[in-house]
Design a protein around this motif. Structure first.
Motif, PDB file in Angstrom:
ATOM      1  N   GLY A 416       0.819  -1.198   0.000  1.00  0.00           N
ATOM      2  CA  GLY A 416       0.000   0.000   0.000  1.00  0.00           C
ATOM      3  C   GLY A 416       0.855   1.251   0.000  1.00  0.00           C
ATOM      4  N   TYR A 417       1.946   1.213   0.755  1.00  0.00           N
ATOM      5  CA  TYR A 417       2.883   2.340   0.796  1.00  0.00           C
ATOM      6  C   TYR A 417       3.486   2.593  -0.590  1.00  0.00           C
ATOM      7  CZ  TYR A 417       7.541   4.396   1.316  1.00  0.00           C
ATOM      8  OH  TYR A 417       8.674   5.151   1.139  1.00  0.00           O
ATOM      9  N   HIS A 418       3.968   1.537  -1.226  1.00  0.00           N
ATOM     10  CA  HIS A 418       4.604   1.696  -2.546  1.00  0.00           C
ATOM     11  C   HIS A 418       3.602   2.163  -3.598  1.00  0.00           C
ATOM     12  CE1 HIS A 418       8.583   0.208  -1.539  1.00  0.00           C
ATOM     13  NE2 HIS A 418       8.041  -0.807  -0.895  1.00  0.00           N
ATOM     14  N   TYR A 419       2.408   1.596  -3.584  1.00  0.00           N
ATOM     15  CA  TYR A 419       1.413   1.990  -4.571  1.00  0.00           C
ATOM     16  C   TYR A 419       0.937   3.423  -4.339  1.00  0.00           C
ATOM     17  CZ  TYR A 419       1.249  -2.941  -5.906  1.00  0.00           C
ATOM     18  OH  TYR A 419       1.579  -4.208  -6.341  1.00  0.00           O
ATOM     19  N   ALA A 420       0.828   3.828  -3.066  1.00  0.00           N
ATOM     20  CA  ALA A 420       0.405   5.200  -2.769  1.00  0.00           C
ATOM     21  C   ALA A 420       1.431   6.200  -3.277  1.00  0.00           C
ATOM     22  CB  ALA A 420       0.188   5.366  -1.265  1.00  0.00           C
ATOM     23  N   LEU A 421       2.707   5.884  -3.089  1.00  0.00           N
ATOM     24  CA  LEU A 421       3.755   6.768  -3.611  1.00  0.00           C
ATOM     25  C   LEU A 421       3.667   6.850  -5.134  1.00  0.00           C
ATOM     26  CD1 LEU A 421       6.984   5.973  -1.536  1.00  0.00           C
ATOM     27  CD2 LEU A 421       5.527   7.995  -1.394  1.00  0.00           C
ATOM     28  N   HIS A 422       3.457   5.708  -5.759  1.00  0.00           N
ATOM     29  CA  HIS A 422       3.344   5.685  -7.230  1.00  0.00           C
ATOM     30  C   HIS A 422       2.160   6.524  -7.700  1.00  0.00           C
ATOM     31  CE1 HIS A 422       1.824   4.007 -11.067  1.00  0.00           C
ATOM     32  NE2 HIS A 422       3.118   4.030 -11.397  1.00  0.00           N
ATOM     33  N   ASP A 423       1.075   6.515  -6.903  1.00  0.00           N
ATOM     34  CA  ASP A 423      -0.127   7.270  -7.274  1.00  0.00           C
ATOM     35  C   ASP A 423       0.020   8.765  -7.023  1.00  0.00           C
ATOM     36  OD1 ASP A 423      -1.220   4.824  -7.877  1.00  0.00           O
ATOM     37  OD2 ASP A 423      -2.494   4.724  -6.091  1.00  0.00           O
ATOM     38  N   GLY A 424       1.113   9.161  -6.382  1.00  0.00           N
ATOM     39  CA  GLY A 424       1.310  10.571  -6.097  1.00  0.00           C
ATOM     40  C   GLY A 424       0.645  11.049  -4.827  1.00  0.00           C
ATOM     41  N   GLU A 425       0.318  10.127  -3.940  1.00  0.00           N
ATOM     42  CA  GLU A 425      -0.281  10.516  -2.667  1.00  0.00           C
ATOM     43  C   GLU A 425       0.752  11.221  -1.786  1.00  0.00           C
ATOM     44  OE1 GLU A 425      -3.388  10.258  -1.875  1.00  0.00           O
ATOM     45  OE2 GLU A 425      -4.175   8.856  -3.367  1.00  0.00           O
ATOM     46  N   ASP A 426       0.254  12.013  -0.832  1.00  0.00           N
ATOM     47  CA  ASP A 426       1.134  12.663   0.137  1.00  0.00           C
ATOM     48  C   ASP A 426       2.002  11.608   0.811  1.00  0.00           C
ATOM     49  OD1 ASP A 426       1.506  15.211   2.073  1.00  0.00           O
ATOM     50  OD2 ASP A 426       1.352  13.396   3.288  1.00  0.00           O
ATOM     51  N   GLU A 427       3.261  11.939   1.098  1.00  0.00           N
ATOM     52  CA  GLU A 427       4.198  10.954   1.657  1.00  0.00           C
ATOM     53  C   GLU A 427       3.710  10.407   2.994  1.00  0.00           C
ATOM     54  OE1 GLU A 427       8.959  10.350   2.669  1.00  0.00           O
ATOM     55  OE2 GLU A 427       8.170  12.340   2.182  1.00  0.00           O
ATOM     56  N   GLN A 428       3.154  11.269   3.849  1.00  0.00           N
ATOM     57  CA  GLN A 428       2.665  10.787   5.142  1.00  0.00           C
ATOM     58  C   GLN A 428       1.459   9.864   4.956  1.00  0.00           C
ATOM     59  OE1 GLN A 428       1.965  13.949   7.969  1.00  0.00           O
ATOM     60  NE2 GLN A 428       4.116  13.970   8.544  1.00  0.00           N
ATOM     61  N   VAL A 429       0.614  10.175   4.003  1.00  0.00           N
ATOM     62  CA  VAL A 429      -0.520   9.303   3.697  1.00  0.00           C
ATOM     63  C   VAL A 429      -0.009   7.944   3.213  1.00  0.00           C
ATOM     64  CG1 VAL A 429      -2.477   8.954   2.140  1.00  0.00           C
ATOM     65  CG2 VAL A 429      -2.112  11.187   3.200  1.00  0.00           C
ATOM     66  N   ALA A 430       1.038   7.964   2.403  1.00  0.00           N
ATOM     67  CA  ALA A 430       1.629   6.712   1.913  1.00  0.00           C
ATOM     68  C   ALA A 430       2.235   5.909   3.057  1.00  0.00           C
ATOM     69  CB  ALA A 430       2.688   7.016   0.856  1.00  0.00           C
ATOM     70  N   LEU A 431       2.998   6.573   3.918  1.00  0.00           N
ATOM     71  CA  LEU A 431       3.621   5.884   5.052  1.00  0.00           C
ATOM     72  C   LEU A 431       2.570   5.271   5.972  1.00  0.00           C
ATOM     73  CD1 LEU A 431       6.461   8.426   5.882  1.00  0.00           C
ATOM     74  CD2 LEU A 431       6.788   6.052   5.168  1.00  0.00           C
ATOM     75  N   ALA A 432       1.430   5.946   6.088  1.00  0.00           N
ATOM     76  CA  ALA A 432       0.365   5.447   6.964  1.00  0.00           C
ATOM     77  C   ALA A 432      -0.185   4.109   6.493  1.00  0.00           C
ATOM     78  CB  ALA A 432      -0.764   6.472   7.044  1.00  0.00           C
ATOM     79  N   GLN A 433      -0.062   3.806   5.208  1.00  0.00           N
ATOM     80  CA  GLN A 433      -0.557   2.528   4.680  1.00  0.00           C
ATOM     81  C   GLN A 433       0.164   1.349   5.339  1.00  0.00           C
ATOM     82  OE1 GLN A 433      -3.325   2.864   2.614  1.00  0.00           O
ATOM     83  NE2 GLN A 433      -2.852   4.951   3.300  1.00  0.00           N
ATOM     84  N   ASN A 434       1.421   1.541   5.627  1.00  0.00           N
ATOM     85  CA  ASN A 434       2.181   0.496   6.308  1.00  0.00           C
ATOM     86  C   ASN A 434       2.089   0.637   7.821  1.00  0.00           C
ATOM     87  OD1 ASN A 434       3.995  -1.724   6.531  1.00  0.00           O
ATOM     88  ND2 ASN A 434       5.665  -0.297   6.920  1.00  0.00           N
ATOM     89  N   GLU A 435       2.089   1.876   8.297  1.00  0.00           N
ATOM     90  CA  GLU A 435       2.103   2.119   9.746  1.00  0.00           C
ATOM     91  C   GLU A 435       0.799   1.714  10.423  1.00  0.00           C
ATOM     92  OE1 GLU A 435       5.211   5.873  10.081  1.00  0.00           O
ATOM     93  OE2 GLU A 435       3.066   6.273   9.971  1.00  0.00           O
TER      94      GLU A 435
END
Length: 693
Positions: A416-435
């Motif tokens: 989820g973190y990697h895909y969120a980054l690929h989608d251009g999501e905010d970095e904290q939003v991306a990190l939250a996918q794993n956290e």
């Protein structure tokens, strides 16, 4: 008394690798338990010089006990019977009571004696060889092994975790004559399935490990084999200027799969490194039992280390075979990654409606909406961005709909973190996918970002309120939804991240987010009580006495951080010289007030105070009021209790000199109000009357 070495080895088909070590430990423990029971009260003495070694390899479980006593010594026991006065009639003849006691003990009346007014029999047990009991001890040990499901094979009705093929039982240089699991005990073991697939005759138990290693090409000692694999893997990593990464669980599993381990290094195409490292590592470890290697910068290298169970004449051929096997695995991971990236996580939100979270609690989409509502509230309470928390929550479960996570379930969150980054999501939003899944286990790291913290707490509170709300709390040892772990995870995040969150308020929001919960009334309080009780084990591990925890639980703070600060303050207070006396005084005050029904809000009339002792206590309390108010406002409970500790002298004097239950009603009520004021100050931290109870 003489001793002999005892060896038992059960040969089988390949045992379950993840269970091998626990089976070996249980086998050893049960055999020792059986021997101790056979030896009785003298077991510790008789086993003082004995040494025990256990062995476990893919096709064998074995236990060796050196210098085991060869007999159970003789013993005598006095058996008491009926009172002597009912054992003989008026003519001095034995009664039926006496004759019955003699018959029961296999003796005659003339062999009985008198002890402390009762008839007695001295029962003597002759020394017996231990060898006669060993078959039963081993059989019982095998029957008690932790095997969830046993199997049968062929036409036999014998059951074990895997088919059994041979049994070695030696006591000294003699075979123990017995049959266990349909096998006749002998002295012949077997060597490595490929290097030495022959029987090996054992002359004496102590030769077991050496003979298997030298002749049979089997390293029978699990710990020795494990360390050999570790050393070989480390050396292989160094040979390619890398650092081999050794996961202990994987190391245990590989150890259980090999009798004669040989480490070999293979390579895969560098193009696969474009796939997130976690996916490659999971594929290598989960499917092929390979160890991965990183470079000096911690980056994954295009290499793997495998453990072969043979010494090959052409190791390169073995390596190429493993490379051929891993290539399609990594190609699948690369394909999944590229395919998944063609759809955004946001586009998968709608698909969550097709997955049921729990029949009575709706779909994953329903859960995502609830988590988003609560995560917004948590972020606002922490003065963080609610919009990021809501966004992270709505995306949190979407990677469950990807091909990669479907294939590698342990990658949920990470992908989820990697895909969120690929989608251009905010970095904290991306990190939250794993956290959101942190902490995954005891001692695991905690979420760092505000959205990650909000979603991690919200997800767990949603599950807790939902399951409690449909009357499915944990019962006994059953906790299918891991609610205890969820509760402890929330407490850890709040306390260790120093978050001033009110748990009851958040539980109320979580409960209101659910629709039609059967057990909605009082739900916040029942879940809060369950969660706060998780602190008990937490503080036990920290060495904090249970009465300290209970003293704080009695006042039921709803903010976990505040709860923890109170516990630490009371734990410190308990070490003060004044603590014991003040705890006893508080208990006395509590008992008096509970019987009289006095409220802590009762006002004290200074003018009505008569005795010097009560005036002194009143004055001391008033003098502390300003510093106590400041300490409570700052949450400095340690300072508050240290200040209250200074009252010990005045409190002791009050109880020595003042009659609380005076005949004059007004005087009595005023003194009760003074005690209520004293108690209320302590209750501002905890109920210290519980200490020492």
């Amino acid at each position: 008394m003489s001793t002999r070495d005892f060896l038992v080895e059960l040969g089988t088909e390949e045992l379950p690798p993840k269970a091998l070590n626990s089976l070996s430990q249980a086998f050893e423990a049960e055999i020792l338990k059986g021997i101790r029971e056979a030896l009785g009260k003298d077991a510790d003495t008789l086993l003082a010089t004995a040494t025990v070694k256990r062995y476990a390899a893919p096709r064998r479980l074995a236990v060796l006990i050196e210098q085991l006593t060869d007999e159970i010594p003789s013993s005598s026991t006095t058996v008491l019977g009926p009172p002597i006065n009912i054992c003989y009639d008026a003519n001095g003849k034995p009664t039926k009571a006496l004759e019955g006691f003699a018959k029961k003990n296999g003796t005659t009346v003339d062999q009985l004696s008198e002890v402390s007014g009762k008839v007695a029999f001295e029962k003597v047990s002759e020394a017996t060889p231990l060898s006669g009991l060993l078959p039963e001890i081993v059989s019982n040990a095998l029957a008690k092994l932790p095997i969830p499901k046993r199997m049968r094979w062929g036409a036999s009705r014998v059951e074990f975790v895997r088919p059994v093929h041979w049994l070695v039982m030696l006591f000294g240089d003699e075979v123990v004559d017995c049959e266990i699991l349909g096998l006749k005990a002998g002295r012949k073991t077997r060597g490595h399935r490929f290097h030495y697939n022959h029987e090996i005759e054992l002359i004496a138990p102590q030769q077991y490990a050496e003979t298997l290693r030298e002749t049979g090409k089997v390293v029978a000692d699990f710990a020795e084999r494990r360390e050999s694999i570790r050393n070989q893997v480390v050396a292989e990593g160094q040979a390619i200027d890398g650092v081999a990464q050794i996961d202990d669980d994987l190391l245990d599993e590989v150890t259980a799969l090999n009798e004669w381990p040989v480490a070999l290094t293979g390579r895969f195409e560098e193009r696969f490194l474009e796939v997130p490292a976690e996916a490659l590592i999971s594929s290598m470890a989960e499917h092929q039992k390979y160890f991965h290697v990183v470079d000096s910068n911690g980056q994954l290298m295009p290499n793997f280390i495998t453990i072969a169970n043979i010494v090959s004449k052409d190791p390169q051929q073995v390596i190429e075979g493993n490379e051929k096997v891993i290539r399609p695995r990594l190609a699948d991971a690369a394909f999944f990654f590229e395919t998944d990236k063609k759809q955004t996580l946001e586009s998968r939100i709608e698909k969550l409606k097709s997955i049921v979270f729990q029949q009575e609690l709706g779909t994953l989409h329903d859960k995502a909406v609830r988590i988003a509502t609560l995560a917004e509230r948590i972020a606002a309470d922490l003065n963080e961005d609610p919009a990021k928390a809501k966004r992270a929550a709505m995306l949190a479960k979407t990677d469950l709909m990807t091909d990669m996570v479907y294939e590698f379930t342990d990658l949920q969150g990470l992908m989820g973190y990697h895909y969120a980054l690929h989608d251009g999501e905010d970095e904290q939003v991306a990190l939250a996918q794993n956290e959101q899944y942190m902490p995954r286990f005891a001692g695991d790291e905690l979420p760092q970002t505000a959205p990650g913290i909000a979603v991690a707490i919200a997800d767990r509170l949603d599950t807790l309120t939902g399951l409690f709300g449909i009357n499915q709390p944990p019962t006994g040892s059953k906790d299918p939804f891991a609610l205890r772990r969820a509760a402890l995870g929330v407490l850890r995040i709040i306390v260790e991240r120093n978050l001033n969150l009110d748990l009851r308020e958040l539980l109320s929001v979580a409960a209101d987010s659910h629709a039609n919960l059967p057990a909605r009334d009082g739900l916040e309080d029942s879940v809060l009580d369950f969660m706060l009780d998780r602190f008990r084990a937490w503080y036990e591990e920290e060495g904090i006495p249970a009465d300290v925890f209970l003293s704080v639980l009695a006042v039921r703070p709803t903010r976990p951080l505040d709860f923890d600060q109170r516990v630490k303050a009371v734990s410190h207070f308990r070490t003060l010289a004044e603590a014991e006396a003040l705890a006893a005084a508080n208990k006395r005050v509590s008992n008096i007030l509970s019987k009289q029904g006095v409220s802590d809000e009762s006002a004290v009339s200074e003018a009505a105070l008569q005795d010097d002792a009560e005036k002194a206590l009143y004055s001391a309390l008033n003098a502390l009021q300003g510093s106590l108010d400041a300490a409570f406002a700052d949450g400095d409970y340690r300072q508050a209790l240290e200040s209250l500790a200074s009252l010990r002298g005045d409190v002791d004097r009050f109880f020595d000199e003042v009659m609380v239950m005076a005949d004059d009603e007004a005087l009595r009520n005023n003194r009760l109000a003074l005690l209520a004021q004293l108690r209320s100050q302590f209750l501002g931290v905890a109920d210290i009357s519980v200490l020492g109870a």
